[in-house]
Design a protein around this motif. Structure first.
Motif, PDB file in Angstrom:
ATOM      1  N   VAL A 272    -120.288  22.999  19.709  1.00 27.15           N
ATOM      2  CA  VAL A 272    -120.420  21.549  19.679  1.00 27.15           C
ATOM      3  C   VAL A 272    -120.633  21.076  18.246  1.00 27.15           C
ATOM      4  CG1 VAL A 272    -121.881  19.620  20.366  1.00 27.15           C
ATOM      5  CG2 VAL A 272    -121.345  21.408  21.993  1.00 27.15           C
TER       6      VAL A 272
ATOM      7  N   PHE B 159    -131.684  17.638  17.733  1.00 25.54           N
ATOM      8  CA  PHE B 159    -131.205  17.146  19.019  1.00 25.54           C
ATOM      9  C   PHE B 159    -130.484  18.260  19.778  1.00 25.54           C
ATOM     10  CE2 PHE B 159    -128.314  14.219  21.399  1.00 25.54           C
ATOM     11  CZ  PHE B 159    -129.301  13.465  21.999  1.00 25.54           C
TER      12      PHE B 159
ATOM     13  N   LEU C 182    -123.292  11.347  22.978  1.00 29.16           N
ATOM     14  CA  LEU C 182    -124.167  12.428  22.526  1.00 29.16           C
ATOM     15  C   LEU C 182    -125.300  12.672  23.523  1.00 29.16           C
ATOM     16  CD1 LEU C 182    -124.400  11.700  18.719  1.00 29.16           C
ATOM     17  CD2 LEU C 182    -122.885  13.245  19.926  1.00 29.16           C
ATOM     18  N   ILE C 183    -125.874  11.600  24.025  1.00 28.34           N
ATOM     19  CA  ILE C 183    -126.960  11.729  25.004  1.00 28.34           C
ATOM     20  C   ILE C 183    -126.472  12.487  26.229  1.00 28.34           C
ATOM     21  CG2 ILE C 183    -128.348  10.387  26.654  1.00 28.34           C
ATOM     22  CD1 ILE C 183    -128.607   8.280  24.417  1.00 28.34           C
TER      23      ILE C 183
ATOM     24  N   TRP D 252    -120.966  32.539  29.018  1.00 28.17           N
ATOM     25  CA  TRP D 252    -120.061  31.904  28.044  1.00 28.17           C
ATOM     26  C   TRP D 252    -118.934  32.824  27.640  1.00 28.17           C
ATOM     27  CZ3 TRP D 252    -120.831  27.187  28.525  1.00 28.17           C
ATOM     28  CH2 TRP D 252    -122.112  26.689  28.719  1.00 28.17           C
TER      29      TRP D 252
ATOM     30  N   LEU E 204    -124.171  14.739  26.371  1.00 22.65           N
ATOM     31  CA  LEU E 204    -124.071  16.174  26.088  1.00 22.65           C
ATOM     32  C   LEU E 204    -125.420  16.850  26.265  1.00 22.65           C
ATOM     33  CD1 LEU E 204    -121.938  16.609  22.870  1.00 22.65           C
ATOM     34  CD2 LEU E 204    -121.308  17.015  25.227  1.00 22.65           C
ATOM     35  N   ARG E 205    -126.459  16.181  25.797  1.00 23.06           N
ATOM     36  CA  ARG E 205    -127.761  16.823  25.728  1.00 23.06           C
ATOM     37  C   ARG E 205    -128.491  16.748  27.063  1.00 23.06           C
ATOM     38  NH1 ARG E 205    -131.390  19.343  25.845  1.00 23.06           N
ATOM     39  NH2 ARG E 205    -133.053  19.797  24.386  1.00 23.06           N
ATOM     40  N   PHE E 206    -128.371  15.652  27.763  1.00 18.90           N
ATOM     41  CA  PHE E 206    -129.280  15.424  28.887  1.00 18.90           C
ATOM     42  C   PHE E 206    -128.629  15.445  30.258  1.00 18.90           C
ATOM     43  CE2 PHE E 206    -131.561  13.559  25.292  1.00 18.90           C
ATOM     44  CZ  PHE E 206    -132.717  14.294  25.383  1.00 18.90           C
TER      45      PHE E 206
ATOM     46  N   ASN F 187    -129.378  14.441  36.955  1.00 16.36           N
ATOM     47  CA  ASN F 187    -130.625  15.197  36.990  1.00 16.36           C
ATOM     48  C   ASN F 187    -131.349  15.045  38.314  1.00 16.36           C
ATOM     49  OD1 ASN F 187    -131.080  16.532  34.347  1.00 16.36           O
ATOM     50  ND2 ASN F 187    -130.593  14.476  33.657  1.00 16.36           N
TER      51      ASN F 187
ATOM     52  N   VAL G 188    -121.324  17.410  16.222  1.00 19.13           N
ATOM     53  CA  VAL G 188    -121.590  15.992  16.395  1.00 19.13           C
ATOM     54  C   VAL G 188    -120.429  15.168  15.853  1.00 19.13           C
ATOM     55  CG1 VAL G 188    -123.119  14.112  15.743  1.00 19.13           C
ATOM     56  CG2 VAL G 188    -124.061  16.335  16.295  1.00 19.13           C
TER      57      VAL G 188
ATOM     58  N   GLN H  61    -131.093  28.588  36.080  1.00 17.21           N
ATOM     59  CA  GLN H  61    -130.322  27.894  35.044  1.00 17.21           C
ATOM     60  C   GLN H  61    -129.958  28.862  33.930  1.00 17.21           C
ATOM     61  OE1 GLN H  61    -131.864  24.229  33.531  1.00 17.21           O
ATOM     62  NE2 GLN H  61    -130.234  24.053  32.026  1.00 17.21           N
TER      63      GLN H  61
ATOM     64  N   PHE I 215    -127.388  20.531  34.196  1.00 12.18           N
ATOM     65  CA  PHE I 215    -126.469  21.616  33.836  1.00 12.18           C
ATOM     66  C   PHE I 215    -125.425  21.897  34.901  1.00 12.18           C
ATOM     67  CE2 PHE I 215    -127.955  25.033  36.453  1.00 12.18           C
ATOM     68  CZ  PHE I 215    -127.062  26.067  36.235  1.00 12.18           C
ATOM     69  N   MET I 216    -125.660  21.388  36.097  1.00 15.25           N
ATOM     70  CA  MET I 216    -124.655  21.613  37.140  1.00 15.25           C
ATOM     71  C   MET I 216    -123.382  20.813  36.897  1.00 15.25           C
ATOM     72  SD  MET I 216    -126.580  21.828  40.735  1.00 15.25           S
ATOM     73  CE  MET I 216    -127.734  20.551  40.362  1.00 15.25           C
TER      74      MET I 216
ATOM     75  N   GLU J 117    -127.823  28.119  17.411  1.00 12.85           N
ATOM     76  CA  GLU J 117    -126.769  29.045  17.835  1.00 12.85           C
ATOM     77  C   GLU J 117    -127.369  30.434  18.095  1.00 12.85           C
ATOM     78  OE1 GLU J 117    -123.531  29.361  15.216  1.00 12.85           O
ATOM     79  OE2 GLU J 117    -123.376  27.209  14.884  1.00 12.85           O
TER      80      GLU J 117
ATOM     81  N   GLU K 137    -124.985  28.225  39.597  1.00 18.51           N
ATOM     82  CA  GLU K 137    -125.012  26.841  40.054  1.00 18.51           C
ATOM     83  C   GLU K 137    -125.313  26.726  41.543  1.00 18.51           C
ATOM     84  OE1 GLU K 137    -121.439  24.982  38.658  1.00 18.51           O
ATOM     85  OE2 GLU K 137    -121.895  25.698  36.638  1.00 18.51           O
TER      86      GLU K 137
ATOM     87  N   ASP L 158    -121.952  21.747  31.433  1.00 23.20           N
ATOM     88  CA  ASP L 158    -122.574  22.902  30.827  1.00 23.20           C
ATOM     89  C   ASP L 158    -121.989  23.059  29.428  1.00 23.20           C
ATOM     90  OD1 ASP L 158    -124.470  24.713  31.051  1.00 23.20           O
ATOM     91  OD2 ASP L 158    -123.421  26.069  32.400  1.00 23.20           O
ATOM     92  N   ILE L 159    -122.853  22.983  28.452  1.00 21.40           N
ATOM     93  CA  ILE L 159    -122.361  22.926  27.078  1.00 21.40           C
ATOM     94  C   ILE L 159    -122.558  24.261  26.390  1.00 21.40           C
ATOM     95  CG2 ILE L 159    -122.557  21.714  24.876  1.00 21.40           C
ATOM     96  CD1 ILE L 159    -121.792  19.874  27.013  1.00 21.40           C
ATOM     97  N   TYR L 160    -121.533  24.701  25.729  1.00 18.83           N
ATOM     98  CA  TYR L 160    -121.647  25.885  24.892  1.00 18.83           C
ATOM     99  C   TYR L 160    -121.993  25.412  23.491  1.00 18.83           C
ATOM    100  CZ  TYR L 160    -120.512  30.372  22.822  1.00 18.83           C
ATOM    101  OH  TYR L 160    -120.572  31.550  22.151  1.00 18.83           O
ATOM    102  N   TRP L 161    -123.283  25.424  23.181  1.00 20.23           N
ATOM    103  CA  TRP L 161    -123.757  24.759  21.970  1.00 20.23           C
ATOM    104  C   TRP L 161    -123.125  25.249  20.674  1.00 20.23           C
ATOM    105  CZ3 TRP L 161    -125.483  20.224  22.495  1.00 20.23           C
ATOM    106  CH2 TRP L 161    -126.118  19.884  23.681  1.00 20.23           C
ATOM    107  N   PRO L 162    -122.864  26.521  20.514  1.00 20.79           N
ATOM    108  CA  PRO L 162    -122.258  26.942  19.237  1.00 20.79           C
ATOM    109  C   PRO L 162    -120.952  26.224  18.931  1.00 20.79           C
ATOM    110  CG  PRO L 162    -123.057  28.836  20.424  1.00 20.79           C
ATOM    111  CD  PRO L 162    -123.237  27.672  21.337  1.00 20.79           C
TER     112      PRO L 162
END
Lengths: 218, 502
Positions: A75, B27, A57-58, B48, A60-62, A134, A77, B438, A65-66, B31, B443, A69-73
């Motif tokens: 994801v 966390f 999980l960490i 996206w 995914l979040r941290f 990072n 948990v 970003q 982004f290079m 959306e 990138e 790259d997460i498409y949050w909608p």
């Protein structure tokens, strides 16, 4: 909550965790003593697996982004957690089922513990990778890729050695039984799938039956 | 008593669990919603792949309707050429070409090419070069070159060459002129464009699209019997459907023969930009490939690009016959926006066949309604166009100001973020550039900015390392001194003791 916490942090678990440090660098001796000299603890294996989930999980979040790259909608948990836990448990079950038939010395508890300890490098390296991602630029991304590969290969290697030591198998036997376990996982998954779909069919059948009766009677 | 305590504990436990859940939820970011591209007139894809509504960059200024010129309706027009205020429309079904003069808000008939004396048969394309009119006169199996007074200068028929298939009639469909050569896209010729010089000499084939097949095809070919093999699709280069010249003299070609799977895997290249060696030099640095719509419903299928036009600022516009849309791209292959759609309202098309431009105005020919729609830039479109123009001209501050203006219209327009980020990077404001780049998911430039920011950060914070190392050295030094002093004292004590004993 407290009781769980106390159970996690009791001395046996902590001892088991510090033993994990030995195991990942000395897998042959480490895994042998893990079960045969009863050096391991189930609690430590649980903690390592929990750490693995947390790191997933960490990550995914941290992660920078290079690199990720997460498409949050999209994801969830639970999906993230289950994609680790389900295959892990399936593998343990399947491996236990197979090795019981073929002279494996390990119990289910041993197998679970062995696999749990084998995951230890994953949270360590992945955490390092999160930090690294990072700091480095795109051109230096090779390091990131290499580290990723190392973390996975190391775990795979440890799992093989763990099973070999736990079951007192030769390398050939281990690889064969591992392949068979993977096949077993697929079969278990298929059976579960079939079972659930039949179950839902049955439920809907009875549901419609009851509705039919309701409509006819009243 | 005990049960109350138990209850209190369980409440506490539930509270803790909820707090944990809440932490887990915060966390991850929230959306956001995307628009349905079938509903929006103008949209752009974000990183996206979801379509984002943007203001209209182009609005309809007028529609050119030949019925108002007493020359009757167009019949299945298939080609169009615009330059210097002149507009040529190939009225294919009526075997004629109509030349119009386009003003700001009106249009007038100049002449009709074809008819008595000059027989055209199903002309499909025309272009001008060096005071010559070059016409793809497909029905007469020739490329016709006329001068401005419509006198025949030359006719190009099927060339006598060993590389030309003599069983297939020569039907030129589309053509373009660059570097003094005529590039003809002829029917049933899949070896690329046919290249002629202005004297009509055949110079060879040009820029065939590469033949691609994957290992699956290879495997099936291997195991198939001869009969099966014969019935399979043979792997030949695909035929282009159109050709045009961009501002730098390169050829923009499009093709629409591919499957959706080939498009997804990147094997199909609907848009290619050919240099004079025939290699594809199209830049695709955007977040998405240059293929028109990047998501599609399987019923209608992917976009089929039928024509491309390139503007002086190196942006180019492609028109799609599947959904009647115009896709704008910048030099780097970023999609600027897509607009249009299928329909009969103004600004929509029923079957678009050709696109061209006059200045920054776009002209789209609809072959079934026979109308040419003239689009002109809106305030929003003008801002984008100017921002791109001033960036490539090196006026970065101006470009940044323009992009900021664009953001006031459309805050989520990624290219604006990208544009500002790139300027910030040039201005040396790396920290801020990172945020902008970003957001735009760029990138390449993010990495550049990051490298410079990291360097700057290290240079600014190097004193920490110096202090730490200094402190460590100092600590070691002090330890050594105290140790030597203590040793000396000990030795002195020992000596004193022995002296005392004596």
């Amino acid at each position: 909550m407290m009781r769980v916490w106390r159970r996690i942090t009791n001395s046996k678990t902590l001892e088991g965790l510090s033993y994990a440090r030995y195991v990942i660098f000395h897998p042959f001796d480490g895994f042998w003593d893990l079960t045969h000299a009863d050096m391991g603890s189930l609690g430590a294996a649980n903690v390592i697996i929990l750490l693995t989930l947390a790191v997933r999980l960490i990550r995914l979040r941290f992660t920078g982004f290079m690199f990720l790259d997460i498409y949050w909608p999209e994801v969830s948990v639970w999906t993230e957690v289950l994609t680790v836990l389900v295959p892990l448990l399936l593998f343990c079950i399947s491996n236990w089922a197979i090795t019981t038939l073929f002279d494996g010395k390990g119990t289910f508890r041993h197998i679970y513990m062995g696999v749990g300890y084998s995951l230890a490098p994953y949270p360590l390296l992945q955490l390092l990778m999160v930090l690294l991602s990072n700091v480095v630029t795109d051109d230096e991304g090779v390091f990131y890729g290499v580290l990723n590969g190392v973390s996975l290969l190391w775990c795979a290697f440890l799992i093989i050695i763990a099973l070999m030591m736990i079951h007192v198998y030769t390398l050939g036997q281990t690889i064969l039984s591992t392949l068979a376990s993977i096949l077993g996982m697929i079969i278990i998954a298929l059976i579960c799938l079939g079972f659930f779909s039949m179950f839902s069919e049955a439920v809907s059948f009875f549901a419609s039956l009851i509705r039919e009766i309701e409509i006819r009677v009243y | 008593m005990r049960s109350i305590r138990g209850k209190a504990e369980s409440i506490k436990r539930i509270g803790a669990a909820m707090a944990a859940l809440f932490m887990l939820l915060t966390f991850f970011p929230a959306e956001y919603e995307a628009v349905d591209p079938s509903l929006a007139y103008t949209y752009v894809y974000d990183a996206w792949k979801s379509a984002v509504d943007v203001p209209d960059p182009y609005s309809v200024r007028m529609q050119v309707d030949t019925n108002t010129l007493d020359i009757g309706a167009l019949n299945a027009p298939s080609g169009m050429y615009a330059a210097d205020g002149r507009l040529f429309i190939c009225d294919t079904g009526n075997d004629r070409i109509i030349e119009l003069r386009l003003g700001g808000s009106d249009y007038s008939l100049v002449r009709i090419i074809g008819g008595e004396g000059l027989s055209l048969k199903s002309p499909t394309d025309i272009c001008t070069a060096d005071g010559l009119l070059i016409i793809a006169d497909g029905g007469n199996n020739r490329v016709l070159i006329l001068d401005e007074e419509l006198r025949t200068v030359r006719e190009i028929y099927r060339p006598e060459s060993s590389t030309v298939d003599m069983t297939v009639p020569f039907v030129p469909r589309k053509l373009a002129v660059t570097a003094g050569h005529i590039f003809v896209q002829a029917k049933s010729v899949n070896r690329g464009l046919m290249e002629f010089d202005l004297e009509g000499e055949f110079l060879g084939y040009f820029g065939a699209s590469p033949v691609k097949f994957d290992w699956q095809d290879y495997f099936w070919k291997l195991v198939a019997t001869d009969e099966q093999r014969a019935s399979m699709i043979s792997f030949v280069p695909t035929e282009y459907n159109n050709v045009s010249v961009d501002e730098e003299g390169f050829l923009m070609v499009s093709n629409s023969i591919f499957t959706a799977a080939e498009l997804r895997s990147g094997a199909a290249e609907p848009v290619r930009r050919l240099n004079l060696k025939g290699t594809d030099i199209l830049i695709e640095n955007g977040n998405h490939p240059v293929i028109g719509d990047i998501t599609w419903d399987s019923a209608a299928g992917p976009s089929r690009i039928v024509d491309i036009t390139s503007l002086p600022d190196n942006t180019y516009y492609a028109v799609d016959s599947t959904r009647g849309r115009v896709f704008g791209y910048d030099e780097q292959g970023n999609m600027l926006y897509a607009f249009g759609g299928l329909g009969t309202k103004q600004g929509y098309f029923t079957s678009p066949a050709a696109i061209d431009h006059l200045g920054s105005d776009l002209l789209v020919l609809d072959s079934s309604s026979g109308l040419v729609t003239v689009f002109t830039l809106t305030e929003f479109g003008r801002l984008i166009s100017d921002a791109i123009g001033s960036y490539s001209a090196g006026r970065y501050a101006e470009s940044k100001a323009l992009w900021e203006e664009v953001q006031r219209y459309a805050g989520s327009y990624e290219l604006a973020w990208d544009g500002i980020g790139k300027v910030l990077l040039r201005e040396g404001d790396y920290r801020q550039a990172l945020d902008y780049l970003q957001y735009a998911k760029d990138e390449y430039y993010y990495s550049k900015a990051w490298k410079l920011y990291r360097k700057q950060w290290i240079e600014e914070h190097i004193w920490i390392a110096v202090v730490l190392i200094g402190a460590a050295l100092l600590a070691v030094f002090i330890k050594k001194i105290t140790k030597s002093v203590r040793d000396r004292i000990d030795r002195y004590d020992a000596r004193m003791e022995t002296n005392n004993k004596l």
